[in-house]
Design a protein around this motif. Sequence first.
Motif, PDB file in Angstrom:
ATOM      1  N   ARG A   1       0.827  -1.205   0.000  1.00 27.96           N
ATOM      2  CA  ARG A   1       0.000   0.000   0.000  1.00 27.96           C
ATOM      3  C   ARG A   1       0.864   1.259   0.000  1.00 27.96           C
ATOM      4  NH1 ARG A   1      -0.033   2.699   4.660  1.00 27.96           N
ATOM      5  NH2 ARG A   1       0.641   1.669   6.543  1.00 27.96           N
ATOM      6  N   GLU A   2       0.271   2.367  -0.414  1.00 28.56           N
ATOM      7  CA  GLU A   2       0.975   3.651  -0.393  1.00 28.56           C
ATOM      8  C   GLU A   2       1.041   4.161   1.040  1.00 28.56           C
ATOM      9  OE1 GLU A   2       0.336   7.193  -2.829  1.00 28.56           O
ATOM     10  OE2 GLU A   2      -0.320   5.781  -4.367  1.00 28.56           O
ATOM     11  N   LYS A   3       2.137   4.805   1.380  1.00 29.33           N
ATOM     12  CA  LYS A   3       2.290   5.368   2.722  1.00 29.33           C
ATOM     13  C   LYS A   3       1.539   6.690   2.820  1.00 29.33           C
ATOM     14  CE  LYS A   3       6.867   3.462   3.390  1.00 29.33           C
ATOM     15  NZ  LYS A   3       8.270   3.765   3.610  1.00 29.33           N
ATOM     16  N   SER A   4       1.053   6.979   4.027  1.00 32.14           N
ATOM     17  CA  SER A   4       0.386   8.258   4.281  1.00 32.14           C
ATOM     18  C   SER A   4       1.445   9.364   4.369  1.00 32.14           C
ATOM     19  CB  SER A   4      -0.385   8.186   5.606  1.00 32.14           C
ATOM     20  OG  SER A   4       0.524   8.184   6.697  1.00 32.14           O
ATOM     21  N   PRO A   5       1.020  10.627   4.254  1.00 31.16           N
ATOM     22  CA  PRO A   5       1.991  11.717   4.405  1.00 31.16           C
ATOM     23  C   PRO A   5       2.737  11.670   5.744  1.00 31.16           C
ATOM     24  CG  PRO A   5      -0.018  12.547   3.435  1.00 31.16           C
ATOM     25  CD  PRO A   5      -0.285  11.123   3.853  1.00 31.16           C
ATOM     26  N   LEU A   6       2.061  11.290   6.822  1.00 32.68           N
ATOM     27  CA  LEU A   6       2.720  11.180   8.123  1.00 32.68           C
ATOM     28  C   LEU A   6       3.776  10.077   8.105  1.00 32.68           C
ATOM     29  CD1 LEU A   6       3.013  12.011  11.079  1.00 32.68           C
ATOM     30  CD2 LEU A   6       1.191  10.388  11.622  1.00 32.68           C
TER      31      LEU A   6
ATOM     32  N   LEU B   1       5.402   8.975   5.509  1.00 26.88           N
ATOM     33  CA  LEU B   1       6.512   9.446   4.683  1.00 26.88           C
ATOM     34  C   LEU B   1       7.383  10.428   5.449  1.00 26.88           C
ATOM     35  CD1 LEU B   1       4.655   9.959   1.283  1.00 26.88           C
ATOM     36  CD2 LEU B   1       6.405   8.233   1.790  1.00 26.88           C
ATOM     37  N   ALA B   2       6.757  11.342   6.200  1.00 29.49           N
ATOM     38  CA  ALA B   2       7.502  12.359   6.944  1.00 29.49           C
ATOM     39  C   ALA B   2       8.304  11.766   8.091  1.00 29.49           C
ATOM     40  CB  ALA B   2       6.545  13.417   7.476  1.00 29.49           C
ATOM     41  N   THR B   3       7.790  10.705   8.709  1.00 27.81           N
ATOM     42  CA  THR B   3       8.486  10.116   9.860  1.00 27.81           C
ATOM     43  C   THR B   3       9.410   8.975   9.483  1.00 27.81           C
ATOM     44  OG1 THR B   3       6.605   8.668  10.337  1.00 27.81           O
ATOM     45  CG2 THR B   3       6.687  10.774  11.505  1.00 27.81           C
TER      46      THR B   3
ATOM     47  N   ALA C   1      19.268   2.494   8.390  1.00 31.59           N
ATOM     48  CA  ALA C   1      19.184   3.614   9.320  1.00 31.59           C
ATOM     49  C   ALA C   1      18.063   4.559   8.886  1.00 31.59           C
ATOM     50  CB  ALA C   1      20.511   4.357   9.345  1.00 31.59           C
ATOM     51  N   TRP C   2      17.348   5.089   9.865  1.00 31.77           N
ATOM     52  CA  TRP C   2      16.297   6.057   9.623  1.00 31.77           C
ATOM     53  C   TRP C   2      16.405   7.160  10.654  1.00 31.77           C
ATOM     54  CZ3 TRP C   2      15.558   0.916   9.082  1.00 31.77           C
ATOM     55  CH2 TRP C   2      15.026   0.471   7.883  1.00 31.77           C
ATOM     56  N   ARG C   3      16.128   8.372  10.222  1.00 29.37           N
ATOM     57  CA  ARG C   3      15.979   9.498  11.146  1.00 29.37           C
ATOM     58  C   ARG C   3      14.661  10.165  10.819  1.00 29.37           C
ATOM     59  NH1 ARG C   3      20.960  13.412  11.179  1.00 29.37           N
ATOM     60  NH2 ARG C   3      19.939  13.938   9.251  1.00 29.37           N
ATOM     61  N   LEU C   4      13.961  10.637  11.829  1.00 27.88           N
ATOM     62  CA  LEU C   4      12.676  11.279  11.596  1.00 27.88           C
ATOM     63  C   LEU C   4      12.819  12.417  10.592  1.00 27.88           C
ATOM     64  CD1 LEU C   4      11.193  11.441  15.188  1.00 27.88           C
ATOM     65  CD2 LEU C   4      10.577   9.889  13.355  1.00 27.88           C
ATOM     66  N   GLY C   5      11.934  12.411   9.606  1.00 33.53           N
ATOM     67  CA  GLY C   5      11.922  13.464   8.614  1.00 33.53           C
ATOM     68  C   GLY C   5      12.912  13.290   7.477  1.00 33.53           C
ATOM     69  N   PHE C   6      13.657  12.196   7.446  1.00 37.37           N
ATOM     70  CA  PHE C   6      14.641  11.946   6.398  1.00 37.37           C
ATOM     71  C   PHE C   6      14.331  10.626   5.717  1.00 37.37           C
ATOM     72  CE2 PHE C   6      16.643  14.852   9.258  1.00 37.37           C
ATOM     73  CZ  PHE C   6      17.394  15.689   8.457  1.00 37.37           C
ATOM     74  N   ARG C   7      14.876  10.432   4.544  1.00 40.64           N
ATOM     75  CA  ARG C   7      14.701   9.159   3.839  1.00 40.64           C
ATOM     76  C   ARG C   7      15.526   8.063   4.511  1.00 40.64           C
ATOM     77  NH1 ARG C   7      15.006  10.574  -2.557  1.00 40.64           N
ATOM     78  NH2 ARG C   7      13.695  12.407  -2.445  1.00 40.64           N
ATOM     79  N   ALA C   8      15.082   6.861   4.321  1.00 37.69           N
ATOM     80  CA  ALA C   8      15.814   5.708   4.875  1.00 37.69           C
ATOM     81  C   ALA C   8      17.129   5.521   4.133  1.00 37.69           C
ATOM     82  CB  ALA C   8      14.974   4.450   4.736  1.00 37.69           C
ATOM     83  N   SER C   9      18.118   4.969   4.830  1.00 37.59           N
ATOM     84  CA  SER C   9      19.383   4.637   4.180  1.00 37.59           C
ATOM     85  C   SER C   9      19.194   3.397   3.320  1.00 37.59           C
ATOM     86  CB  SER C   9      20.459   4.351   5.226  1.00 37.59           C
ATOM     87  OG  SER C   9      20.184   3.129   5.893  1.00 37.59           O
ATOM     88  N   ASP C  10      20.182   3.081   2.520  1.00 38.13           N
ATOM     89  CA  ASP C  10      20.174   1.805   1.830  1.00 38.13           C
ATOM     90  C   ASP C  10      20.277   0.690   2.870  1.00 38.13           C
ATOM     91  OD1 ASP C  10      20.128   3.028  -0.650  1.00 38.13           O
ATOM     92  OD2 ASP C  10      22.306   2.982  -0.861  1.00 38.13           O
TER      93      ASP C  10
END
Length: 58
Positions: A2-7, A9-11, A39-48
Amino acid sequence: MREKSPLELATGVPDDDGRRWHLYTGPVASRAEKIWVGAWRLGFRASDDVVVVDGAPN
C-alpha cells in the motif's frame, strides 16, 4: 504494497516488506546467518539496506 500516508513518509516508516525491524543504538549481536541493517531518522529518507552475512557487511 500500500501507499504510505503523508505522516508515514515524513516520519520515515519503513516499507512493509515482511522483515521485522528493531531499534538498536549499539552493537548488534545475532545468531542469524544473515541480517539486514538500515538507518532512519525522523523526517529523512531511509538509508540503503546493508546485508550482513556472518558478521561482515556485503
